[in-house]
Write a protein that holds these residues in place. Structure first.
Motif, PDB file in Angstrom:
ATOM      1  N   THR A  31     -56.660  30.010  42.581  1.00 42.05           N
ATOM      2  CA  THR A  31     -55.662  28.852  41.960  1.00 42.05           C
ATOM      3  C   THR A  31     -55.680  28.060  43.107  1.00 42.05           C
ATOM      4  O   THR A  31     -55.423  28.489  44.429  1.00 42.05           O
ATOM      5  CB  THR A  31     -54.440  29.341  41.733  1.00 42.05           C
ATOM      6  N   VAL A  32     -55.982  26.810  43.149  1.00 40.29           N
ATOM      7  CA  VAL A  32     -55.918  25.515  44.110  1.00 40.29           C
ATOM      8  C   VAL A  32     -54.769  24.768  43.795  1.00 40.29           C
ATOM      9  O   VAL A  32     -54.574  24.419  42.721  1.00 40.29           O
ATOM     10  CB  VAL A  32     -57.260  24.868  44.082  1.00 40.29           C
ATOM     11  N   LEU A  33     -53.909  24.744  44.978  1.00 40.25           N
ATOM     12  CA  LEU A  33     -52.793  23.825  44.850  1.00 40.25           C
ATOM     13  C   LEU A  33     -53.160  22.462  45.880  1.00 40.25           C
ATOM     14  O   LEU A  33     -53.726  22.510  46.495  1.00 40.25           O
ATOM     15  CB  LEU A  33     -51.485  24.452  45.425  1.00 40.25           C
ATOM     16  N   ARG A  34     -52.664  21.380  45.149  1.00 36.74           N
ATOM     17  CA  ARG A  34     -52.469  20.198  45.807  1.00 36.74           C
ATOM     18  C   ARG A  34     -51.247  19.332  45.767  1.00 36.74           C
ATOM     19  O   ARG A  34     -50.875  19.229  44.398  1.00 36.74           O
ATOM     20  CB  ARG A  34     -53.652  19.265  45.566  1.00 36.74           C
ATOM     21  N   GLY A  42     -55.004  25.894  49.399  1.00 36.38           N
ATOM     22  CA  GLY A  42     -54.605  24.476  49.189  1.00 36.38           C
ATOM     23  C   GLY A  42     -54.364  24.068  50.745  1.00 36.38           C
ATOM     24  O   GLY A  42     -54.167  24.901  51.655  1.00 36.38           O
ATOM     25  N   GLU A  43     -54.151  22.713  50.958  1.00 38.44           N
ATOM     26  CA  GLU A  43     -53.832  22.062  52.216  1.00 38.44           C
ATOM     27  C   GLU A  43     -52.622  22.690  52.508  1.00 38.44           C
ATOM     28  O   GLU A  43     -51.780  22.955  51.801  1.00 38.44           O
ATOM     29  CB  GLU A  43     -53.907  20.728  52.204  1.00 38.44           C
ATOM     30  N   LYS A  96     -48.160  25.985  48.674  1.00 39.15           N
ATOM     31  CA  LYS A  96     -48.417  27.663  48.679  1.00 39.15           C
ATOM     32  C   LYS A  96     -47.230  28.513  48.970  1.00 39.15           C
ATOM     33  O   LYS A  96     -46.853  29.472  48.404  1.00 39.15           O
ATOM     34  CB  LYS A  96     -49.689  28.085  49.349  1.00 39.15           C
ATOM     35  N   SER A  97     -46.965  28.211  50.254  1.00 44.74           N
ATOM     36  CA  SER A  97     -45.897  29.060  50.791  1.00 44.74           C
ATOM     37  C   SER A  97     -44.625  28.949  50.112  1.00 44.74           C
ATOM     38  O   SER A  97     -44.014  29.896  50.148  1.00 44.74           O
ATOM     39  CB  SER A  97     -45.530  28.546  52.369  1.00 44.74           C
ATOM     40  N   GLY A 146     -59.562  16.612  47.507  1.00 45.92           N
ATOM     41  CA  GLY A 146     -59.833  15.528  46.764  1.00 45.92           C
ATOM     42  C   GLY A 146     -60.774  14.621  47.454  1.00 45.92           C
ATOM     43  O   GLY A 146     -61.131  13.695  46.698  1.00 45.92           O
ATOM     44  N   ARG A 147     -61.475  15.199  48.345  1.00 48.86           N
ATOM     45  CA  ARG A 147     -62.766  14.534  48.973  1.00 48.86           C
ATOM     46  C   ARG A 147     -63.581  15.513  49.748  1.00 48.86           C
ATOM     47  O   ARG A 147     -63.317  16.868  49.807  1.00 48.86           O
ATOM     48  CB  ARG A 147     -62.335  13.615  49.790  1.00 48.86           C
ATOM     49  N   ASN A 148     -64.905  15.050  49.989  1.00 48.33           N
ATOM     50  CA  ASN A 148     -65.703  16.145  50.439  1.00 48.33           C
ATOM     51  C   ASN A 148     -65.651  16.200  51.877  1.00 48.33           C
ATOM     52  O   ASN A 148     -65.858  15.353  52.784  1.00 48.33           O
ATOM     53  CB  ASN A 148     -67.396  15.989  50.064  1.00 48.33           C
ATOM     54  N   LEU A 149     -65.286  17.490  52.398  1.00 52.85           N
ATOM     55  CA  LEU A 149     -65.122  17.475  53.955  1.00 52.85           C
ATOM     56  C   LEU A 149     -66.142  18.447  54.630  1.00 52.85           C
ATOM     57  O   LEU A 149     -66.138  18.869  55.806  1.00 52.85           O
ATOM     58  CB  LEU A 149     -63.683  18.339  54.284  1.00 52.85           C
ATOM     59  N   SER A 150     -67.025  19.059  53.635  1.00 48.22           N
ATOM     60  CA  SER A 150     -67.893  19.955  54.313  1.00 48.22           C
ATOM     61  C   SER A 150     -68.738  19.633  55.402  1.00 48.22           C
ATOM     62  O   SER A 150     -68.987  20.313  56.236  1.00 48.22           O
ATOM     63  CB  SER A 150     -68.916  20.554  53.166  1.00 48.22           C
TER      64      SER A 150
END
Lengths: 373, 498
Positions: B208-211, B37-38, B43-44, B235-239
């Motif tokens: 698991t992805v947190l946002r 997650g960002e 997460k922490s 929530g958006r494409n940053l690749s």
């Protein structure tokens, strides 16, 4: 207290001062072998100043000025004029003016409105070391005098004696007797001149490894443009797409920097050793085992190490209009295009004259993308 | 596999604002579970609840089928839950061995025995760290190794790694992954928080992805790919923005030589190294841990001192300088953005404004000059807006910010000093993908503005994505220089290792 004592001791012994090392060749001056990869257009002993005049390429070689005609990928040389002294520079200017510097003699206007005029004295002193010339217009010539009272061929002695007697002169050719005005003095062997975009002059000061900007019309304090070059700068030539080409004729080396600080040692070396074997930069090296360097440090498995310290080197830098180096062409310690004293763009190629190796190489500018800056 | 640990509707709020809300999370026995997650995703916070640092505001934690209320990290450790924190928590004045066995001291301790025991233990983990070395003398990578070793030593059943590989080199990461797999084979359950998504995809069984404090995706790793992970995280494409192709980028030309380092030496850490840095360019510096990159840059910025005799030369715009403290370097326009932000980067109990103001004060000539908090807040507001620092409260203490936002504060604190040369040491270490994009964009803007920028990074895609030229360090000196057009990961790594 301990730190203060350490500092005092360091100052006394000369540690940590500003003259202890030679700069790195990195960034735009990162070594490559592009000069050696370039095809040899002409082999010619003592080839020196390349210049364009009347749509043709000219060069000096010893006491001659030669016209160079392209033939396929090579150049064919034909004699134009011979002199009794070595030619130190060839300068072309407006109205088909052409001037040559003659070592120990002065400047001779070869062609143009003032053809035949000789400038043998400048500022009341004999002009013995004319190292560079640049026409401002057909009537005005800027002349660099490398060292007072010494010929240009004696450049190594001037460096080892830490000469700073060079000067820069504006000569009015139309005045009777060709009057001269001093533009700069106490220069450490000025060797290259070029017009800057802002109306000033760029002057390469070889022994101080830097490029200065000076006013054309009046004596003024020179402005530092580029300093701490890793080699001794020579001629500056305008590039077609803006900016300049800078020929650097010999590399700086930590051992030479050290010897230049050791006055007593240097004096003894000058007095007792043949100048070919001095611990000093050179236009060519590796010709004699008497050269002061350990064979083991330069060779591995009987091959010259390209990164080994060498007295000679080949280096041309492409510079921005501000004279900041952008990229470079090298011939390293194991190369064979050493002692580059001049270069010139002609017919889409950069011709590079390596006086040390006695050859002109041609770099195809489109191939190397030299203008993609 | 049966779950060993479970969160049910877990919520943790600070000052009434939830950092995590209604989280459902399950960890099976013998599983490697990646949590991504960002920065600021929670997460922490979630993991700190698990490690006993925080208590839940609502919801429950089930461990081994029984509800668990942890009051302290010691209690969590006693239950078999250990956490390796993102910022190391070692005692700097003690040796590596003493840190590993901290809390297990006998009445009479035989140090030699302790060192031999620690040496064996570290070698069994393939960690080449001197057990007798003081922790304060270690680089960030080696500190992380000691932290991991300490957790492994406590025979935890659940081991939580918070950004374990952020400061490890590729070679060390390889050993670390082997270690994690070995621990898994031994039946240990592992939670792995990482911003390096490739690592999560390679190592884990589930992700698991947190946002924004909530679970947005939880699935088996084989059902994820990088694009889906990034999309779920931000929530958006940053690749395309992150680590784009180096071929598409135009290299900046060389500007003026700002820094020239010649024969710089400091003990056996920096050995006779020479290089230059040019304005209007980003010079990337890569090397393995111990290559002397950080130390070289710390000497240049006055944090460390070079050897007094024959220590080499540092020239700033051709001027010979020897900084004995960082302040004159800052005044001359040299700033160093540290890799260890918690220790060297900021004052954690001070606010964002106060921290940024501290940076500004360094550049002032008159020590008696008065400063006002209104002015400090104005400056802080300007910089937080420019760098996009996100805080729950503008007066929040820096310790309360997420890693990415803390890093932005450290950057703001340095850049307010109007530098000519900025040295970023691991600028995106422990920072999420969203913040990485922002920090990269900012670094590029600095170079475009004509400032000389040095980026030290152990992450090759970052070096390749940012740099105009790359310097490779090995054993205390720069051994290779590459233009970005010719640089590849393989070439850089070869130069760094051989």
């Amino acid at each position: 207290m301990i730190a203060a004592l350490k500092r005092a001791y360091a100052a006394f012994r000369g540690f940590d001062d500003e003259t202890g090392s030679a700069p790195m060749m990195d960034g735009p001056l990162r070594p490559n072998a592009l000069l050696d990869a370039a095809p040899v257009a002409l082999s010619l002993a003592d080839v020196d100043n390349l210049t364009q005049h009347r749509g043709a390429l000219f060069c000096s070689s010893g006491s001659q000025v030669l016209r160079l005609a392209p033939q396929g990928s090579t150049l064919i040389a034909s004699d134009v004029r011979s002199f009794e002294r070595s030619v130190t520079f060839v300068a072309a200017g407006p109205s088909d003016s052409l001037a040559v510097g003659l070592d120990g003699r002065g400047v001779l206007i070869l062609e143009g409105p003032h053809a035949g005029k000789v400038i043998a004295e400048i500022g009341g002193q004999p002009l013995r070391s004319p190292t560079a010339g640049l026409f401002i217009d057909a009537d005005t010539l800027i002349v660099a005098n490398g060292a007072e009272g010494r010929t240009a061929a004696d450049w190594k002695r001037d460096l080892m004696e830490r000469g700073t007697t060079g000067s820069l002169w504006l000569v009015n050719l139309s005045a009777p007797g060709a009057t001269a005005k001093r533009l700069g003095e106490n220069l450490a062997f000025p060797t290259g001149l070029a017009h800057a975009a802002d109306g000033r002059l760029y002057v390469s000061e070889a022994w101080r490894h830097r490029i200065l900007a000076v006013e054309k019309e009046a004596i003024s304090a020179p402005q530092l443009v580029v300093s701490e070059l890793p080699a001794y700068p020579g001629r500056i030539v305008p590039a077609r797409d803006g900016g300049f080409w800078l020929a650097l004729f010999a590399p700086r080396n930590q051992l030479v920097e050290f010897v230049l600080r050791e006055d007593a040692y240097r004096r003894r070396m000058i007095d007792t050793v043949d100048s070919n074997f001095w611990i000093a930069p050179s236009l060519s090296s590796g010709v004699s085992f008497l050269e002061p360097i350990q064979g083991g440090a330069r060779k591995k498995l009987n091959r010259l190490k390209p990164w080994s310290p060498s007295w000679s080197y080949g280096l041309v830098a492409r510079c921005a209009p501000t004279m900041q180096p952008l990229r470079s062409f090298h011939s390293r310690a194991d190369g064979a295009t050493h002692g580059v004293t001049s270069c010139c763009e002609f017919n889409g190629k950069l011709y590079v004259a390596a006086k040390g190796s006695g050859r002109i190489v041609a770099i195809d500018l489109a191939d190397v993308g030299a203008h993609d800056q | 596999m049966s779950p060993i640990l479970e969160f049910r509707q877990a919520t943790k709020a600070f000052r009434g604002i939830p950092a995590i809300k209604n989280i459902d999370f399950t960890l099976s026995a013998g599983e490697i579970h990646a949590v991504v997650g960002e920065n600021g995703a929670g997460k922490s916070t979630l993991m700190k609840v698990l490690a006993g640092v925080y208590e839940l505001t609502s919801g429950e934690l089930i461990f081994d089928g029984k509800p668990l209320h942890l009051k302290s990290p010691a209690e969590a450790l006693a239950q078999g839950i250990a956490m390796v924190f993102q910022e190391t928590n070692l005692v700097p004045s003690m040796s590596v061995a003493q840190n590993i066995y901290l809390g297990e001291e006998q009445l009479f301790n035989r140090l030699r025995g302790l060192y031999i025991q620690a040496q064996r233990f570290l070698l069994s983990l393939n960690f080449y760290v001197d057990p007798m070395a003081l922790v304060s003398t270690l680089g960030a990578g080696k500190k992380q190794m000691v932290e991991i070793a300490r957790a492994v030593h406590h025979h935890a059943r659940v081991l939580i790694f918070d950004e374990p590989t952020a400061s490890l080199t590729p070679e060390e990461k390889f050993h670390f992954f082997n270690l994690v797999r070995r621990l898994q084979r031994d039946g240990m359950s592992i939670i792995f928080i990482s911003h390096a998504l490739e690592e999560a995809l390679t190592l884990s069984d589930r992700i698991t992805v947190l946002r924004d404090g909530e679970v947005v995706a939880a699935d088996s790793t084989r059902n994820f790919d990088r694009a889906r992970l990034v999309h779920a995280m931000v929530g958006r494409n940053l690749s395309s923005e992150l680590y784009g192709s180096t071929q598409e980028r135009k290299t900046r030309p060389y500007g003026e030589e700002i820094l020239s380092v010649r024969n710089l030496s400091m003990g056996n850490i920096v050995r006779n190294t020479s290089f230059s840095v040019f304005s209007g360019q980003i010079t990337g510096m890569f090397g393995l841990v111990g290559a002397g990159r950080t130390e070289t840059m710390k000497i240049i910025s006055g944090v460390l001192k070079r050897d007094f005799f024959y220590g080499g030369e540092v020239r700033l715009k051709g001027r010979h300088v020897r900084y004995r403290t960082p302040r004159p370097a800052v005044v001359d326009g040299v700033v160093y953005v540290t890799e260890d932000r918690k220790v060297e980067g900021f004052f954690e109990t001070m606010s964002i404004a106060q921290n940024i103001q501290v940076g500004e004060l360094t550049t002032r000539g008159n020590p008696l000059e008065l400063v006002t908090m209104t002015e400090a807040r104005r400056m802080a507001g300007e910089w937080t807006k420019r760098l996009g620092v996100r805080a729950i409260d503008p007066g929040a203490r820096v310790i309360e910010l997420s890693g990415g936002n803390q890093q932005k504060v450290v950057i703001a604190k340095s850049l307010i000093q109007k530098p000519k040369l900025v040295i970023f040491d691991e600028p995106t270490r422990g920072v999420d993908v969203g913040a990485i994009v922002e920090i990269h964009r900012f670094i590029n803007e600095l170079a475009d503005d004509g400032i000389a920028v040095v980026v030290i990074s152990s992450y090759l895609p970052e070096v390749l994505a940012l740099s105009d030229r790359i310097l490779v360090a090995r054993q205390g000196r720069i051994v290779e220089e590459m233009d970005i057009s010719e640089a590849t990961e393989a070439k850089i790594m070869y130069a760094a290792v051989h």
